[in-house]
Motif scaffolding. Structure first.
Motif, PDB file in Angstrom:
ATOM      1  N   ASP A 107      -7.420  -6.676  -4.837  1.00 42.78           N
ATOM      2  CA  ASP A 107      -6.882  -5.308  -4.947  1.00 42.78           C
ATOM      3  C   ASP A 107      -5.975  -5.230  -3.553  1.00 42.78           C
ATOM      4  OD1 ASP A 107      -6.276  -2.216  -4.977  1.00 42.78           O
ATOM      5  OD2 ASP A 107      -7.881  -2.341  -3.358  1.00 42.78           O
ATOM      6  N   LYS A 108      -5.275  -4.468  -2.891  1.00 43.05           N
ATOM      7  CA  LYS A 108      -4.702  -4.311  -1.733  1.00 43.05           C
ATOM      8  C   LYS A 108      -5.151  -3.145  -0.859  1.00 43.05           C
ATOM      9  CE  LYS A 108      -0.251  -2.940  -1.805  1.00 43.05           C
ATOM     10  NZ  LYS A 108      -0.449  -1.602  -0.632  1.00 43.05           N
ATOM     11  N   ASP A 109      -4.935  -1.977  -1.018  1.00 47.97           N
ATOM     12  CA  ASP A 109      -5.555  -0.909  -0.276  1.00 47.97           C
ATOM     13  C   ASP A 109      -6.913  -0.809  -0.322  1.00 47.97           C
ATOM     14  OD1 ASP A 109      -2.703  -0.590   0.403  1.00 47.97           O
ATOM     15  OD2 ASP A 109      -2.466   0.406  -1.491  1.00 47.97           O
ATOM     16  N   GLY A 110      -7.559  -0.993   0.737  1.00 49.36           N
ATOM     17  CA  GLY A 110      -8.900  -0.657   0.765  1.00 49.36           C
ATOM     18  C   GLY A 110      -9.744  -2.071   0.754  1.00 49.36           C
ATOM     19  N   THR A 111      -8.961  -3.124   0.504  1.00 49.84           N
ATOM     20  CA  THR A 111      -9.415  -4.580   0.313  1.00 49.84           C
ATOM     21  C   THR A 111      -8.910  -5.555   1.216  1.00 49.84           C
ATOM     22  OG1 THR A 111      -9.815  -3.977  -2.097  1.00 49.84           O
ATOM     23  CG2 THR A 111      -9.718  -6.194  -1.325  1.00 49.84           C
ATOM     24  N   LEU A 112      -7.667  -5.700   1.133  1.00 49.67           N
ATOM     25  CA  LEU A 112      -7.033  -6.428   2.369  1.00 49.67           C
ATOM     26  C   LEU A 112      -6.766  -5.752   3.447  1.00 49.67           C
ATOM     27  CD1 LEU A 112      -3.895  -8.211   0.446  1.00 49.67           C
ATOM     28  CD2 LEU A 112      -6.224  -8.799   0.506  1.00 49.67           C
ATOM     29  N   PHE A 113      -6.383  -4.212   3.171  1.00 49.21           N
ATOM     30  CA  PHE A 113      -6.345  -3.372   4.512  1.00 49.21           C
ATOM     31  C   PHE A 113      -7.288  -2.208   4.473  1.00 49.21           C
ATOM     32  CE2 PHE A 113      -2.011  -5.073   2.732  1.00 49.21           C
ATOM     33  CZ  PHE A 113      -1.887  -5.966   4.088  1.00 49.21           C
ATOM     34  N   ASP A 114      -7.749  -2.113   5.562  1.00 51.82           N
ATOM     35  CA  ASP A 114      -8.804  -0.761   5.639  1.00 51.82           C
ATOM     36  C   ASP A 114      -8.184   0.300   5.252  1.00 51.82           C
ATOM     37  OD1 ASP A 114      -9.997   1.535   7.239  1.00 51.82           O
ATOM     38  OD2 ASP A 114     -11.407  -0.073   7.358  1.00 51.82           O
ATOM     39  N   PHE A 115      -8.651   1.043   4.275  1.00 54.92           N
ATOM     40  CA  PHE A 115      -8.185   2.181   3.517  1.00 54.92           C
ATOM     41  C   PHE A 115      -7.844   3.462   4.315  1.00 54.92           C
ATOM     42  CE2 PHE A 115      -7.649   5.982   0.877  1.00 54.92           C
ATOM     43  CZ  PHE A 115      -6.839   5.503  -0.057  1.00 54.92           C
ATOM     44  N   ARG A 116      -9.323   3.938   5.101  1.00 55.36           N
ATOM     45  CA  ARG A 116      -8.726   5.039   5.731  1.00 55.36           C
ATOM     46  C   ARG A 116      -7.992   4.857   6.893  1.00 55.36           C
ATOM     47  NH1 ARG A 116     -14.304   4.488   4.377  1.00 55.36           N
ATOM     48  NH2 ARG A 116     -15.341   6.442   3.517  1.00 55.36           N
ATOM     49  N   ALA A 117      -8.045   3.780   7.708  1.00 49.10           N
ATOM     50  CA  ALA A 117      -7.089   3.453   8.736  1.00 49.10           C
ATOM     51  C   ALA A 117      -5.703   3.214   8.470  1.00 49.10           C
ATOM     52  CB  ALA A 117      -7.621   2.350   9.419  1.00 49.10           C
ATOM     53  N   THR A 118      -5.348   2.869   7.307  1.00 46.18           N
ATOM     54  CA  THR A 118      -4.158   2.472   6.881  1.00 46.18           C
ATOM     55  C   THR A 118      -3.535   3.546   6.213  1.00 46.18           C
ATOM     56  OG1 THR A 118      -4.375   0.161   6.725  1.00 46.18           O
ATOM     57  CG2 THR A 118      -2.436   1.065   5.338  1.00 46.18           C
ATOM     58  N   TRP A 119      -4.082   4.254   4.810  1.00 50.15           N
ATOM     59  CA  TRP A 119      -3.683   5.432   4.174  1.00 50.15           C
ATOM     60  C   TRP A 119      -3.653   6.750   4.691  1.00 50.15           C
ATOM     61  CZ3 TRP A 119       0.392   4.040   1.444  1.00 50.15           C
ATOM     62  CH2 TRP A 119       0.561   2.579   1.201  1.00 50.15           C
ATOM     63  N   GLY A 120      -4.788   6.902   5.594  1.00 47.29           N
ATOM     64  CA  GLY A 120      -4.993   8.041   6.310  1.00 47.29           C
ATOM     65  C   GLY A 120      -3.587   8.669   7.114  1.00 47.29           C
ATOM     66  N   GLY A 121      -2.884   7.524   7.813  1.00 53.05           N
ATOM     67  CA  GLY A 121      -1.722   7.882   8.716  1.00 53.05           C
ATOM     68  C   GLY A 121      -0.788   8.353   7.266  1.00 53.05           C
TER      69      GLY A 121
END
Length: 236
Positions: free
Chosen positions: A10-24
């Motif tokens: 998966d990408k979001d929350g897996t490769l990239f920290d979900f809260r830090a990336t998608w909160g913004g």
């Protein structure tokens, strides 16, 4: 037990920290759609399970695992006159340039996984174009032999279609592939595909929620090499 020969992430929350990336991203898209109205921004945030006051996501937020068209349907009732397709395009365009926060140093991890001869794929419920953009921005696109978004023609998780498409494209038996993700959607898809399932805790879901669907729960994907070693020992 079959040797692991492929990993589909998966990408979001897996490769990239979900809260830090998608909160913004969530804050920016809501404020832009609200046009300066703090009340409307808060209403839109509630509709998608995002609290603008503290930047937190509700456990059932559609942003966590749903596709952009699905997220847009939650917003449209509060945006009179808005067009669904236009809204989705706007969301995807902003997603493609969002600031990414890696869950762990990605380049050395994927260098190590590739050195083991593993085939790597990405199956995200984001659109394919932003997915490619994110992999390029993180300097890891070269490690992936397969990328599927919800609009790639293979379906969207929790349907196993994207995962099975990865296995077919690489000539792999699904039993030799592990699905790595941070949500129930990821793990349900992995189970349905007949793959091993690896949960990581860099999304919103807690270990207690993911454990019943996972063969293992890891803090983040940086722990994958050590886990794979345990699987190799089990085979031998």
């Amino acid at each position: 037990m079959t040797e692991i020969r492929g990993l589909v992430f998966d990408k979001d929350g897996t490769l990239f920290d979900f809260r830090a990336t998608w909160g913004g991203w969530s804050r920016r898209i809501l404020e832009e759609l609200a046009g300066g109205s703090t009340d409307l921004a808060a209403t839109l945030g509630t509709a998608i399970g995002y609290d603008l006051s503290d930047g937190s996501f509700a456990p059932d937020s559609p942003v966590i695992a749903h596709t952009a068209p699905e997220i847009a349907t939650y917003l449209l009732p509060h945006l009179p006159g808005a067009d669904h397709a236009v809204l989705v395009a706007r969301m995807n365009a902003m997603a493609a340039v969002t600031d990414l926060v890696a869950a762990t140093p990605l380049v050395p991890l994927f260098e190590a996984l590739t050195a083991r001869g593993l085939r790597l794929g990405l199956a995200t419920n984001d659109a394919e174009e932003p997915a490619h953009a994110h992999l390029r921005a993180a300097d890891v696109a070269r490690f992936f032999q397969f990328v599927s978004g919800f609009d790639s023609g293979h379906g969207a998780k929790p349907d196993p279609g994207p995962l099975l498409a990865f296995a077919r494209s690489q000539g792999l038996d699904p039993e030799s592939v592990a699905m790595v993700g941070d949500s129930r959607h990821d793990l349900v898809a992995g189970r349905a595909a007949g793959m091993r399932t690896v949960a990581v805790l860099t999304g919103v879901a807690e270990a207690e929620e993911l454990a019943p669907l996972a063969d293992v729960v890891l803090p983040d994907i940086g722990h994958l090499p050590r886990w794979i070693d345990t699987q190799v020992m089990a085979v031998t």
